[in-house]
Design a protein around this motif. Structure first.
Motif, PDB file in Angstrom:
ATOM      1  N   PHE A  28       2.248 -22.704 -35.978  1.00  0.00           N
ATOM      2  CA  PHE A  28       3.106 -23.885 -35.955  1.00  0.00           C
ATOM      3  C   PHE A  28       4.419 -23.679 -36.704  1.00  0.00           C
ATOM      4  CE2 PHE A  28       0.060 -26.143 -33.740  1.00  0.00           C
ATOM      5  CZ  PHE A  28      -1.178 -26.088 -34.334  1.00  0.00           C
ATOM      6  N   ASN A  29       4.747 -22.447 -37.012  1.00  0.00           N
ATOM      7  CA  ASN A  29       5.898 -22.179 -37.866  1.00  0.00           C
ATOM      8  C   ASN A  29       7.212 -22.728 -37.325  1.00  0.00           C
ATOM      9  OD1 ASN A  29       4.448 -20.889 -39.842  1.00  0.00           O
ATOM     10  ND2 ASN A  29       4.715 -18.859 -38.948  1.00  0.00           N
ATOM     11  N   ASN A  30       7.380 -22.794 -36.046  1.00  0.00           N
ATOM     12  CA  ASN A  30       8.639 -23.263 -35.452  1.00  0.00           C
ATOM     13  C   ASN A  30       8.536 -24.695 -34.934  1.00  0.00           C
ATOM     14  OD1 ASN A  30      10.036 -20.782 -35.844  1.00  0.00           O
ATOM     15  ND2 ASN A  30       8.888 -19.933 -34.125  1.00  0.00           N
ATOM     16  N   TYR A  31       7.525 -25.394 -35.372  1.00  0.00           N
ATOM     17  CA  TYR A  31       7.265 -26.729 -34.863  1.00  0.00           C
ATOM     18  C   TYR A  31       7.395 -27.779 -35.958  1.00  0.00           C
ATOM     19  CZ  TYR A  31       5.420 -24.904 -30.480  1.00  0.00           C
ATOM     20  OH  TYR A  31       5.281 -24.299 -29.260  1.00  0.00           O
ATOM     21  N   ALA A  32       7.623 -28.986 -35.495  1.00  0.00           N
ATOM     22  CA  ALA A  32       7.542 -30.145 -36.369  1.00  0.00           C
ATOM     23  C   ALA A  32       6.373 -31.012 -35.920  1.00  0.00           C
ATOM     24  CB  ALA A  32       8.833 -30.949 -36.314  1.00  0.00           C
ATOM     25  N   HIS A  51       8.673 -30.858 -40.838  1.00  0.00           N
ATOM     26  CA  HIS A  51       8.704 -29.565 -40.169  1.00  0.00           C
ATOM     27  C   HIS A  51       7.709 -28.634 -40.836  1.00  0.00           C
ATOM     28  CE1 HIS A  51      10.086 -25.855 -38.323  1.00  0.00           C
ATOM     29  NE2 HIS A  51      10.683 -26.626 -37.435  1.00  0.00           N
ATOM     30  N   TRP A  52       7.044 -27.835 -40.032  1.00  0.00           N
ATOM     31  CA  TRP A  52       5.979 -26.989 -40.556  1.00  0.00           C
ATOM     32  C   TRP A  52       6.487 -25.974 -41.569  1.00  0.00           C
ATOM     33  CZ3 TRP A  52       1.215 -28.349 -40.246  1.00  0.00           C
ATOM     34  CH2 TRP A  52       0.227 -27.447 -40.640  1.00  0.00           C
ATOM     35  N   SER A  53       7.722 -25.470 -41.374  1.00  0.00           N
ATOM     36  CA  SER A  53       8.252 -24.410 -42.223  1.00  0.00           C
ATOM     37  C   SER A  53       9.156 -24.904 -43.337  1.00  0.00           C
ATOM     38  CB  SER A  53       9.032 -23.401 -41.371  1.00  0.00           C
ATOM     39  OG  SER A  53       8.182 -22.781 -40.443  1.00  0.00           O
ATOM     40  N   GLY A  54       9.391 -26.185 -43.409  1.00  0.00           N
ATOM     41  CA  GLY A  54      10.279 -26.717 -44.434  1.00  0.00           C
ATOM     42  C   GLY A  54       9.693 -27.942 -45.081  1.00  0.00           C
ATOM     43  N   ASN A  76      -3.832 -25.901 -41.835  1.00  0.00           N
ATOM     44  CA  ASN A  76      -3.205 -26.295 -40.560  1.00  0.00           C
ATOM     45  C   ASN A  76      -3.317 -27.799 -40.342  1.00  0.00           C
ATOM     46  OD1 ASN A  76      -2.161 -23.898 -39.681  1.00  0.00           O
ATOM     47  ND2 ASN A  76      -3.447 -23.744 -37.867  1.00  0.00           N
ATOM     48  N   THR A  77      -3.092 -28.544 -41.404  1.00  0.00           N
ATOM     49  CA  THR A  77      -3.317 -29.982 -41.353  1.00  0.00           C
ATOM     50  C   THR A  77      -2.117 -30.738 -41.904  1.00  0.00           C
ATOM     51  OG1 THR A  77      -5.709 -29.708 -41.549  1.00  0.00           O
ATOM     52  CG2 THR A  77      -4.816 -31.862 -42.121  1.00  0.00           C
ATOM     53  N   CYS A  95      -0.826 -38.097 -33.864  1.00  0.00           N
ATOM     54  CA  CYS A  95       0.060 -37.035 -34.313  1.00  0.00           C
ATOM     55  C   CYS A  95       0.567 -36.278 -33.093  1.00  0.00           C
ATOM     56  CB  CYS A  95      -0.616 -36.099 -35.308  1.00  0.00           C
ATOM     57  SG  CYS A  95      -2.009 -35.173 -34.692  1.00  0.00           S
ATOM     58  N   GLY A  96       1.822 -35.880 -33.182  1.00  0.00           N
ATOM     59  CA  GLY A  96       2.464 -35.163 -32.096  1.00  0.00           C
ATOM     60  C   GLY A  96       3.147 -33.913 -32.607  1.00  0.00           C
ATOM     61  N   LEU A  97       3.351 -32.957 -31.731  1.00  0.00           N
ATOM     62  CA  LEU A  97       3.918 -31.665 -32.081  1.00  0.00           C
ATOM     63  C   LEU A  97       5.107 -31.374 -31.172  1.00  0.00           C
ATOM     64  CD1 LEU A  97       3.104 -29.250 -33.971  1.00  0.00           C
ATOM     65  CD2 LEU A  97       1.993 -28.255 -31.960  1.00  0.00           C
ATOM     66  N   VAL A  98       6.218 -30.928 -31.776  1.00  0.00           N
ATOM     67  CA  VAL A  98       7.409 -30.608 -30.994  1.00  0.00           C
ATOM     68  C   VAL A  98       8.041 -29.343 -31.534  1.00  0.00           C
ATOM     69  CG1 VAL A  98       8.954 -32.037 -32.414  1.00  0.00           C
ATOM     70  CG2 VAL A  98       9.549 -31.531 -30.033  1.00  0.00           C
TER      71      VAL A  98
END
Length: 123
Positions: A28-32, A51-54, A76-77, A95-98
């Protein structure tokens, strides 16, 4: 990709709940990841996003100061801590992922969804 929400329930006004959204199936590194909610006969509305990475977070005005979104990379939660709940917070929470960094608040931009968890707040 699979997203599984949990933690909903029936509470009284003023109580707290913590929702969880466990993700699996890919990095999920590039996802929010965001929380939305949908009350009966209403459109799905944005609640909060991270955001997953920030560490940047975004909130709808109606939850600022009451709800907090956070994530645990090791698990991963993503979590939604909801305090001072009100009857108008009653809804199914999703919850949604983009992909990407744009802070979308439109649910139609999101690529993946969980099955939802019901939150009911009594007065």
């Amino acid at each position: 990709v699979q997203l599984v929400e949990s933690g909903g329930g029936l509470v009284q006004a003023g109580d707290s709940l913590r929702l969880s959204c466990a993700g699996s199936g890919q990095s999920f590194n590039n996802y929010a990841m965001a929380w939305f909610r949908q009350a009966p006969r209403k459109e799905r509305e944005f609640v909060a996003r991270i955001h997953w990475s920030g560490d940047t977070t975004y909130y709808a005005d109606f939850v600022k100061g009451r709800f907090t979104i956070s994530r645990d990379k090791a698990k991963n939660t993503v979590y939604l801590q909801m305090n001072s709940l009100k009857p108008e917070d009653t809804a199914v929470y999703y919850c949604g992922l983009v992909l990407g960094w744009t802070p979308y608040t439109d649910y139609r931009k999101y690529d993946y969804w969980g099955q939802g968890t019901q939150v009911t707040v009594s007065s």
